[in-house]
Design an enzyme around this catalytic site. Structure first.
Site, PDB file in Angstrom:
ATOM      1  CG  ASN A  12      -1.704   1.236   1.427  1.00 35.49           C
ATOM      2  OD1 ASN A  12      -1.790   2.054   0.520  1.00 35.49           O
ATOM      3  ND2 ASN A  12      -2.290   1.393   2.605  1.00 35.49           N
ATOM      4  CE  LYS A  14      -0.094   3.346   4.746  1.00 34.42           C
ATOM      5  NZ  LYS A  14      -0.161   3.493   6.180  1.00 34.42           N
ATOM      6  CG  HIS A  99      -5.825   1.940   5.179  1.00 38.05           C
ATOM      7  ND1 HIS A  99      -5.447   2.937   6.045  1.00 38.05           N
ATOM      8  CD2 HIS A  99      -4.778   1.090   5.088  1.00 38.05           C
ATOM      9  CE1 HIS A  99      -4.202   2.694   6.448  1.00 38.05           C
ATOM     10  NE2 HIS A  99      -3.775   1.584   5.882  1.00 38.05           N
ATOM     11  CD  GLU A 101      -3.099   5.645   6.669  1.00 35.33           C
ATOM     12  OE1 GLU A 101      -3.035   5.675   5.423  1.00 35.33           O
ATOM     13  OE2 GLU A 101      -2.213   5.126   7.377  1.00 35.33           O
ATOM     14  CD  GLU A 169      -3.452  -2.516   7.332  1.00 36.48           C
ATOM     15  OE1 GLU A 169      -2.345  -2.744   6.854  1.00 36.48           O
ATOM     16  OE2 GLU A 169      -4.090  -1.472   7.111  1.00 36.48           O
ATOM     17  N   GLY A 175       2.403   2.205  10.853  1.00 34.98           N
ATOM     18  CA  GLY A 175       3.402   3.270  10.744  1.00 34.98           C
ATOM     19  C   GLY A 175       4.107   3.611  12.044  1.00 34.98           C
ATOM     20  CB  SER A 215       4.901  -1.837  12.179  1.00 29.84           C
ATOM     21  OG  SER A 215       4.542  -0.493  12.434  1.00 29.84           O
TER      22      SER A 215
END
Ligand code: PGA
Length: 253
Positions: A12, A14, A99, A101, A169, A175, A215
């Site tokens: 991904n 992003k 996701h 985000e 996730e 991250g 991560s």
């Protein structure tokens, strides 16, 4: 890993990547050798501006591409939106939906994510539906309940195993360099597999690829991929470095 399931490692990117960064994709393709091809599927989800050229650059490599999000709408007056059909037309095979985000920064709820997954299926894309708890939810002992509610609300019924990918996730692992313990991942993935049986049926649920994301790095990939019911990885930061992405793929193989 699940023996009968061919693993998938999806990158991904992003909101990262200009034309020059397609070199990352072609470097991954060069490293995706016969032994890796025999063992693991790869997909790269670049920003939608690069989808067409990335897919073209990967022709013959057997590396799939995917979008990172899609509109719930098929077409029309929705300025700035990208439809699932447009992603498919640009060469995508997959589409990440839900996701964290998108869930947090864009306020997407389970019903929206389910509609996006359905839109992706209509365009013959395989949705990679993301679920995961926040740090507060885990600390409050609610991780399982939260993820089960997300699954129930965001996974369409009646999909077969090849038409669906789930990515677990944990939001706090994305991250941050933090990862859950192998035992926590095992518990979550087992719960996801068993709940999926109620949504898509037992046979389909047994074959759906359940990715872990958050991560994932070359240094922790082997441990995470060895967990029962983990059938690959959704990789953010490390997917922007060809050597790291390939090392994660090797850990899966
Ligand atoms: P990360 O991101 O690998 O950089 O933690 C994963 C993701 O957001 O899919």
């Amino acid at each position: 890993m699940t023996r009968s399931i061919r693993p998938l490692v999806a990158g991904n990117w992003k909101m990262n990547g200009l034309k020059a960064d397609l070199a990352i994709a072609t470097e991954v393709a060069r490293g995706y050798d016969a032994s890796l091809k025999a063992a693991v599927d790869l997909a790269i989800c670049p920003p939608s501006t690069l989808l067409f050229t990335a897919t073209a650059a990967l022709i013959g490599s057997r590396i799939a591409t995917g979008g990172q999000d899609c509109s719930v709408q098929p077409a029309g007056a929705f300025t700035g939106e990208v439809s699932a059909a447009m992603l498919a037309d640009a060469g995508a095979s997959f589409c990440i939906v839900g996701h964290s985000e998108r869930r947090t920064l864009h306020g997407e709820d389970n019903a929206t994510i389910r509609a996006k997954a359905e839109a992706a299926r209509k365009a013959l894309l395989v949705p990679i539906i993301c679920v995961g708890e926040t740090q507060g939810e885990r600390e409050a002992g609610k991780a399982l309940a939260v993820v089960r509610r997300q699954l129930k609300g965001s996974v369409p019924e009646g999909l077969d195993a090849a038409s669906l990918v789930i990515a677990y996730e944990p939001v706090w692992a994305i991250g941050t360099g933090l990862t859950p313990t192998a035992a926590d991942v095992a518990e979550m993935h087992a719960a996801i597999r068993s709940d999926l049986a109620r949504i898509v049926g037992k046979n389909a649920a047994a074959g759906v690829r359940l990715l872990y994301g958050g991560s994932v790095k070359p240094s922790n990939a082997a441990e995470l991929m060895n967990v029962a019911n983990v059938d690959g990885a959704l990789v953010g930061g490390a997917s922007l470095k060809a050597e790291e992405f390939l090392a994660i793929a090797r850990a899966c193989a």
